[in-house]
Design a protein around this motif. Structure first.
Motif, PDB file in Angstrom:
ATOM      1  N   SER A   7       0.842  -1.190   0.000  1.00 18.11           N
ATOM      2  CA  SER A   7       0.000   0.000   0.000  1.00 18.11           C
ATOM      3  C   SER A   7       0.877   1.240   0.000  1.00 18.11           C
ATOM      4  O   SER A   7       1.718   1.412   0.884  1.00 18.11           O
ATOM      5  CB  SER A   7      -0.909  -0.001   1.226  1.00 18.11           C
ATOM      6  N   VAL A   8       0.681   2.108  -0.982  1.00 13.47           N
ATOM      7  CA  VAL A   8       1.397   3.380  -1.045  1.00 13.47           C
ATOM      8  C   VAL A   8       0.545   4.458  -0.382  1.00 13.47           C
ATOM      9  O   VAL A   8       1.065   5.343   0.287  1.00 13.47           O
ATOM     10  CB  VAL A   8       1.719   3.751  -2.510  1.00 13.47           C
ATOM     11  N   LEU A   9      -0.776   4.367  -0.553  1.00 15.67           N
ATOM     12  CA  LEU A   9      -1.698   5.309   0.076  1.00 15.67           C
ATOM     13  C   LEU A   9      -2.913   4.550   0.578  1.00 15.67           C
ATOM     14  O   LEU A   9      -3.625   3.905  -0.190  1.00 15.67           O
ATOM     15  CB  LEU A   9      -2.150   6.374  -0.922  1.00 15.67           C
ATOM     16  N   SER A  10      -3.132   4.642   1.886  1.00 17.16           N
ATOM     17  CA  SER A  10      -4.287   4.023   2.522  1.00 17.16           C
ATOM     18  C   SER A  10      -5.163   5.141   3.070  1.00 17.16           C
ATOM     19  O   SER A  10      -4.669   6.028   3.765  1.00 17.16           O
ATOM     20  CB  SER A  10      -3.822   3.091   3.645  1.00 17.16           C
ATOM     21  N   LEU A  11      -6.445   5.124   2.736  1.00 15.94           N
ATOM     22  CA  LEU A  11      -7.399   6.129   3.192  1.00 15.94           C
ATOM     23  C   LEU A  11      -8.435   5.477   4.091  1.00 15.94           C
ATOM     24  O   LEU A  11      -8.722   4.287   3.949  1.00 15.94           O
ATOM     25  CB  LEU A  11      -8.095   6.779   1.986  1.00 15.94           C
ATOM     26  N   THR A  12      -9.016   6.242   4.984  1.00 16.44           N
ATOM     27  CA  THR A  12     -10.038   5.722   5.878  1.00 16.44           C
ATOM     28  C   THR A  12     -11.393   6.267   5.461  1.00 16.44           C
ATOM     29  O   THR A  12     -11.541   7.466   5.231  1.00 16.44           O
ATOM     30  CB  THR A  12      -9.734   6.123   7.332  1.00 16.44           C
ATOM     31  N   ILE A  13     -12.370   5.359   5.349  1.00 15.48           N
ATOM     32  CA  ILE A  13     -13.744   5.754   5.038  1.00 15.48           C
ATOM     33  C   ILE A  13     -14.668   5.144   6.082  1.00 15.48           C
ATOM     34  O   ILE A  13     -14.283   4.245   6.812  1.00 15.48           O
ATOM     35  CB  ILE A  13     -14.174   5.298   3.626  1.00 15.48           C
ATOM     36  N   THR A  14     -15.894   5.641   6.121  1.00 16.68           N
ATOM     37  CA  THR A  14     -16.920   5.047   6.962  1.00 16.68           C
ATOM     38  C   THR A  14     -17.726   4.080   6.114  1.00 16.68           C
ATOM     39  O   THR A  14     -18.280   4.474   5.078  1.00 16.68           O
ATOM     40  CB  THR A  14     -17.858   6.124   7.540  1.00 16.68           C
ATOM     41  N   PRO A  20     -17.004  -6.900   3.547  1.00 17.64           N
ATOM     42  CA  PRO A  20     -15.998  -7.922   3.839  1.00 17.64           C
ATOM     43  C   PRO A  20     -14.585  -7.421   3.511  1.00 17.64           C
ATOM     44  O   PRO A  20     -14.403  -6.450   2.780  1.00 17.64           O
ATOM     45  CB  PRO A  20     -16.376  -9.081   2.911  1.00 17.64           C
ATOM     46  N   GLN A  21     -13.601  -8.104   4.040  1.00 17.09           N
ATOM     47  CA  GLN A  21     -12.201  -7.818   3.738  1.00 17.09           C
ATOM     48  C   GLN A  21     -11.915  -8.112   2.271  1.00 17.09           C
ATOM     49  O   GLN A  21     -12.514  -8.998   1.668  1.00 17.09           O
ATOM     50  CB  GLN A  21     -11.324  -8.692   4.628  1.00 17.09           C
ATOM     51  N   TYR A  22     -10.985  -7.349   1.709  1.00 14.13           N
ATOM     52  CA  TYR A  22     -10.491  -7.555   0.336  1.00 14.13           C
ATOM     53  C   TYR A  22     -11.557  -7.300  -0.725  1.00 14.13           C
ATOM     54  O   TYR A  22     -11.575  -7.962  -1.764  1.00 14.13           O
ATOM     55  CB  TYR A  22      -9.897  -8.957   0.166  1.00 14.13           C
ATOM     56  N   ARG A  23     -12.434  -6.329  -0.507  1.00 10.13           N
ATOM     57  CA  ARG A  23     -13.467  -5.992  -1.487  1.00 10.13           C
ATOM     58  C   ARG A  23     -13.207  -4.606  -2.062  1.00 10.13           C
ATOM     59  O   ARG A  23     -12.683  -3.704  -1.405  1.00 10.13           O
ATOM     60  CB  ARG A  23     -14.859  -6.020  -0.866  1.00 10.13           C
ATOM     61  N   PHE A  30     -19.536   2.287   0.071  1.00 10.35           N
ATOM     62  CA  PHE A  30     -20.317   1.136  -0.393  1.00 10.35           C
ATOM     63  C   PHE A  30     -19.407   0.154  -1.119  1.00 10.35           C
ATOM     64  O   PHE A  30     -18.371   0.540  -1.656  1.00 10.35           O
ATOM     65  CB  PHE A  30     -21.416   1.566  -1.377  1.00 10.35           C
ATOM     66  N   ILE A  31     -19.839  -1.093  -1.205  1.00  7.68           N
ATOM     67  CA  ILE A  31     -19.166  -2.067  -2.056  1.00  7.68           C
ATOM     68  C   ILE A  31     -19.402  -1.649  -3.500  1.00  7.68           C
ATOM     69  O   ILE A  31     -20.520  -1.314  -3.878  1.00  7.68           O
ATOM     70  CB  ILE A  31     -19.728  -3.483  -1.813  1.00  7.68           C
ATOM     71  N   ALA A  32     -18.334  -1.644  -4.310  1.00  9.78           N
ATOM     72  CA  ALA A  32     -18.465  -1.336  -5.738  1.00  9.78           C
ATOM     73  C   ALA A  32     -19.153  -2.514  -6.403  1.00  9.78           C
ATOM     74  O   ALA A  32     -18.598  -3.601  -6.477  1.00  9.78           O
ATOM     75  CB  ALA A  32     -17.107  -1.081  -6.359  1.00  9.78           C
ATOM     76  N   ALA A  33     -20.391  -2.303  -6.847  1.00  5.63           N
ATOM     77  CA  ALA A  33     -21.223  -3.418  -7.298  1.00  5.63           C
ATOM     78  C   ALA A  33     -21.427  -3.484  -8.801  1.00  5.63           C
ATOM     79  O   ALA A  33     -22.229  -4.282  -9.267  1.00  5.63           O
ATOM     80  CB  ALA A  33     -22.579  -3.354  -6.595  1.00  5.63           C
ATOM     81  N   SER A  34     -20.719  -2.665  -9.561  1.00  3.82           N
ATOM     82  CA  SER A  34     -20.876  -2.752 -11.012  1.00  3.82           C
ATOM     83  C   SER A  34     -19.674  -2.143 -11.711  1.00  3.82           C
ATOM     84  O   SER A  34     -18.987  -1.292 -11.151  1.00  3.82           O
ATOM     85  CB  SER A  34     -22.148  -2.034 -11.472  1.00  3.82           C
ATOM     86  N   ALA A  35     -19.451  -2.589 -12.916  1.00  2.00           N
ATOM     87  CA  ALA A  35     -18.366  -2.057 -13.734  1.00  2.00           C
ATOM     88  C   ALA A  35     -18.693  -0.618 -14.104  1.00  2.00           C
ATOM     89  O   ALA A  35     -19.850  -0.255 -14.272  1.00  2.00           O
ATOM     90  CB  ALA A  35     -18.194  -2.908 -14.980  1.00  2.00           C
ATOM     91  N   GLY A  36     -17.682   0.216 -14.227  1.00  4.80           N
ATOM     92  CA  GLY A  36     -17.874   1.594 -14.634  1.00  4.80           C
ATOM     93  C   GLY A  36     -18.142   2.543 -13.480  1.00  4.80           C
ATOM     94  O   GLY A  36     -18.187   3.745 -13.662  1.00  4.80           O
ATOM     95  N   PRO A  46     -12.372  -6.379   7.248  1.00  7.92           N
ATOM     96  CA  PRO A  46     -13.834  -6.277   7.193  1.00  7.92           C
ATOM     97  C   PRO A  46     -14.324  -5.117   8.049  1.00  7.92           C
ATOM     98  O   PRO A  46     -13.638  -4.680   8.977  1.00  7.92           O
ATOM     99  CB  PRO A  46     -14.307  -7.615   7.758  1.00  7.92           C
ATOM    100  N   ALA A  47     -15.530  -4.616   7.733  1.00 10.04           N
ATOM    101  CA  ALA A  47     -16.112  -3.520   8.506  1.00 10.04           C
ATOM    102  C   ALA A  47     -17.619  -3.680   8.596  1.00 10.04           C
ATOM    103  O   ALA A  47     -18.261  -4.146   7.653  1.00 10.04           O
ATOM    104  CB  ALA A  47     -15.782  -2.183   7.858  1.00 10.04           C
ATOM    105  N   SER A  48     -18.163  -3.280   9.726  1.00  9.20           N
ATOM    106  CA  SER A  48     -19.606  -3.231   9.916  1.00  9.20           C
ATOM    107  C   SER A  48     -20.104  -1.856   9.491  1.00  9.20           C
ATOM    108  O   SER A  48     -19.322  -0.900   9.393  1.00  9.20           O
ATOM    109  CB  SER A  48     -19.952  -3.442  11.396  1.00  9.20           C
ATOM    110  N   ALA A  49     -21.399  -1.724   9.248  1.00  7.59           N
ATOM    111  CA  ALA A  49     -21.989  -0.438   8.881  1.00  7.59           C
ATOM    112  C   ALA A  49     -21.682   0.582   9.970  1.00  7.59           C
ATOM    113  O   ALA A  49     -21.820   0.302  11.158  1.00  7.59           O
ATOM    114  CB  ALA A  49     -23.484  -0.586   8.688  1.00  7.59           C
ATOM    115  N   GLY A  50     -21.213   1.765   9.565  1.00  7.45           N
ATOM    116  CA  GLY A  50     -20.883   2.826  10.502  1.00  7.45           C
ATOM    117  C   GLY A  50     -19.471   2.780  11.040  1.00  7.45           C
ATOM    118  O   GLY A  50     -19.021   3.708  11.710  1.00  7.45           O
ATOM    119  N   GLU A  51     -18.737   1.730  10.733  1.00  6.30           N
ATOM    120  CA  GLU A  51     -17.371   1.559  11.230  1.00  6.30           C
ATOM    121  C   GLU A  51     -16.363   2.152  10.256  1.00  6.30           C
ATOM    122  O   GLU A  51     -16.551   2.121   9.033  1.00  6.30           O
ATOM    123  CB  GLU A  51     -17.102   0.063  11.404  1.00  6.30           C
TER     124      GLU A  51
END
Length: 112
Positions: A7-14, A20-23, A30-36, A46-51
């Motif tokens: 990792s050269v740059l790691s950012l924190t999001i809610t 799940p881990q590695y998504r 949000f999980i990226a659920a579609s191409a484009g 892994p993270a729970s909602a709000g974490e």
């Protein structure tokens, strides 16, 4: 299956949902659920909602494969944020540095 990443740059999001881990995820948490879709990077745990969760945005990351992927293939997110073969410049999230034989394999990806 890889267990290394640079990792050269790691950012924190809610996380706005359970992630799940590695998504592959969006900047909005949000999980990226579609191409484009606009992608921020790959979750480091892994993270729970709000974490808060760390996301590798630049460098290499471990990603869970959504199916067979050839080394050197362009990757894009599937419906649940796993890596699948994509189309260059249209859906590109990164380049597979390793092959995946099946869904669930962990591979190292150079993020773009």
């Amino acid at each position: 299956m890889s267990q290394q990443a640079r990792s050269v740059l790691s950012l924190t999001i809610t996380a706005l949902t359970i992630i799940p881990q590695y998504r592959i995820v969006t900047p909005q948490g949000f999980i990226a659920a579609s191409a484009g879709i606009i992608v921020l990077g790959v979750t480091e745990r892994p993270a729970s909602a709000g974490e808060l969760v760390a996301v590798t945005a630049i460098g290499t990351a471990i990603v869970e494969a959504g199916g067979a992927i050839s080394q050197g293939s362009v990757i894009a997110p599937d419906g649940i944020g796993r890596a699948v073969a994509g189309v260059p410049s249209v859906t590109q999230v990164g380049i597979a540095l390793q092959s995946a034989a099946a869904a669930g394999d962990l591979i190292e990806v150079l993020l773009s």
